[in-house]
Design a protein around this motif. Structure first.
Motif, PDB file in Angstrom:
ATOM      1  N   LEU A   1      78.838  33.906   6.493  1.00 52.21           N
ATOM      2  CA  LEU A   1      80.122  33.692   7.161  1.00 52.21           C
ATOM      3  C   LEU A   1      81.244  33.597   6.123  1.00 52.21           C
ATOM      4  O   LEU A   1      82.327  34.168   6.312  1.00 52.21           O
ATOM      5  CB  LEU A   1      80.081  32.423   8.022  1.00 52.21           C
ATOM      6  N   SER A   2      80.987  32.907   5.026  1.00 52.55           N
ATOM      7  CA  SER A   2      81.983  32.791   3.953  1.00 52.55           C
ATOM      8  C   SER A   2      82.298  34.146   3.343  1.00 52.55           C
ATOM      9  O   SER A   2      83.465  34.470   3.084  1.00 52.55           O
ATOM     10  CB  SER A   2      81.483  31.844   2.856  1.00 52.55           C
ATOM     11  N   LEU A   3      81.266  34.949   3.119  1.00 54.40           N
ATOM     12  CA  LEU A   3      81.487  36.292   2.564  1.00 54.40           C
ATOM     13  C   LEU A   3      82.316  37.158   3.514  1.00 54.40           C
ATOM     14  O   LEU A   3      83.204  37.895   3.063  1.00 54.40           O
ATOM     15  CB  LEU A   3      80.158  36.986   2.272  1.00 54.40           C
ATOM     16  N   LEU A   4      82.030  37.075   4.795  1.00 53.50           N
ATOM     17  CA  LEU A   4      82.810  37.848   5.768  1.00 53.50           C
ATOM     18  C   LEU A   4      84.278  37.442   5.746  1.00 53.50           C
ATOM     19  O   LEU A   4      85.170  38.287   5.861  1.00 53.50           O
ATOM     20  CB  LEU A   4      82.237  37.669   7.176  1.00 53.50           C
ATOM     21  N   ARG A   5      84.525  36.154   5.548  1.00 51.63           N
ATOM     22  CA  ARG A   5      85.908  35.667   5.468  1.00 51.63           C
ATOM     23  C   ARG A   5      86.560  36.132   4.174  1.00 51.63           C
ATOM     24  O   ARG A   5      87.651  36.700   4.179  1.00 51.63           O
ATOM     25  CB  ARG A   5      85.933  34.140   5.552  1.00 51.63           C
TER      26      ARG A   5
ATOM     27  N   PHE B   1      81.661  28.649  11.907  1.00 50.87           N
ATOM     28  CA  PHE B   1      81.544  27.721  10.775  1.00 50.87           C
ATOM     29  C   PHE B   1      81.294  26.301  11.266  1.00 50.87           C
ATOM     30  O   PHE B   1      80.410  25.606  10.763  1.00 50.87           O
ATOM     31  CB  PHE B   1      82.832  27.711   9.931  1.00 50.87           C
ATOM     32  N   ASP B   2      82.094  25.869  12.243  1.00 51.04           N
ATOM     33  CA  ASP B   2      81.975  24.502  12.763  1.00 51.04           C
ATOM     34  C   ASP B   2      80.589  24.263  13.356  1.00 51.04           C
ATOM     35  O   ASP B   2      79.971  23.223  13.107  1.00 51.04           O
ATOM     36  CB  ASP B   2      83.053  24.218  13.806  1.00 51.04           C
ATOM     37  N   SER B   3      80.106  25.223  14.141  1.00 48.30           N
ATOM     38  CA  SER B   3      78.775  25.094  14.739  1.00 48.30           C
ATOM     39  C   SER B   3      77.691  25.056  13.665  1.00 48.30           C
ATOM     40  O   SER B   3      76.744  24.269  13.755  1.00 48.30           O
ATOM     41  CB  SER B   3      78.498  26.254  15.695  1.00 48.30           C
ATOM     42  N   CYS B   4      77.837  25.902  12.664  1.00 52.27           N
ATOM     43  CA  CYS B   4      76.856  25.962  11.583  1.00 52.27           C
ATOM     44  C   CYS B   4      76.822  24.633  10.820  1.00 52.27           C
ATOM     45  O   CYS B   4      75.748  24.111  10.518  1.00 52.27           O
ATOM     46  CB  CYS B   4      77.193  27.128  10.655  1.00 52.27           C
ATOM     47  N   GLU B   5      77.992  24.087  10.526  1.00 51.08           N
ATOM     48  CA  GLU B   5      78.062  22.798   9.825  1.00 51.08           C
ATOM     49  C   GLU B   5      77.431  21.682  10.659  1.00 51.08           C
ATOM     50  O   GLU B   5      76.726  20.828  10.126  1.00 51.08           O
ATOM     51  CB  GLU B   5      79.513  22.461   9.498  1.00 51.08           C
TER      52      GLU B   5
ATOM     53  N   GLN C   1      89.808  33.170   8.816  1.00 51.81           N
ATOM     54  CA  GLN C   1      89.274  31.812   8.934  1.00 51.81           C
ATOM     55  C   GLN C   1      89.317  31.344  10.384  1.00 51.81           C
ATOM     56  O   GLN C   1      88.372  30.739  10.878  1.00 51.81           O
ATOM     57  CB  GLN C   1      90.068  30.853   8.034  1.00 51.81           C
ATOM     58  N   GLU C   2      90.417  31.670  11.062  1.00 52.11           N
ATOM     59  CA  GLU C   2      90.578  31.260  12.456  1.00 52.11           C
ATOM     60  C   GLU C   2      89.518  31.905  13.347  1.00 52.11           C
ATOM     61  O   GLU C   2      88.978  31.259  14.241  1.00 52.11           O
ATOM     62  CB  GLU C   2      91.978  31.604  12.968  1.00 52.11           C
ATOM     63  N   GLU C   3      89.234  33.172  13.107  1.00 52.10           N
ATOM     64  CA  GLU C   3      88.228  33.873  13.906  1.00 52.10           C
ATOM     65  C   GLU C   3      86.825  33.317  13.659  1.00 52.10           C
ATOM     66  O   GLU C   3      86.005  33.246  14.574  1.00 52.10           O
ATOM     67  CB  GLU C   3      88.223  35.370  13.567  1.00 52.10           C
TER      68      GLU C   3
END
Length: 120
Positions: free
Chosen positions: A78-82, A96-100, A89-91
């Motif tokens: 996800l970080s690489l895609l961003r 990210f939130d769910s993963c965390e 980041q908004e998309e």
């Protein structure tokens, strides 16, 4: 039967990841990172399911550890895609939130399970 939070959250997360994968492939024409994301993001729930059906506490802990590693890997993709600017980041924020959240829950499960295992 009692509801299992990590089982539910990892399943719902896998659905989000599948939808994200379809978007990346269909709209953004991104085929490499999205495939890695699909594999790791759906593997979290699969390993949670295996853990819940584990043959022993040791097996349970092992499978939850794999689920945790897969969640960390998913966060990486996800970080690489961003950073590669395929998505903003908004998309990516909901994923990210769910993963965390999944990482926190599995981390607590691991800690509790290891403590209980050490005390038995």
């Amino acid at each position: 039967m009692k509801e299992n939070i990590i089982q539910q959250k990892s399943y719902k997360f896998a659905i989000k990841i599948i939808e994200l994968y379809r978007y990346l492939v269909g709209v953004k024409k991104e085929f490499i990172l999205s495939k890695q994301l699909l594999r790791s993001g759906t593997s979290i729930g699969a390993n949670v399911e295996e853990a819940l059906g584990g043959q022993s506490r040791k097996d349970f802990i092992s499978k939850m550890s794999i689920a945790y590693k897969e969640a960390r890997e998913t966060k990486y993709w996800l970080s690489l895609l961003r950073e590669a600017k395929f998505m903003t980041q908004e998309e990516l924020s909901p994923a990210f939130d769910s993963c965390e959240e999944i990482l926190r829950i599995i981390g607590k499960i691991q800690k509790t399970s290891k403590t209980e295992n050490d005390n038995s």
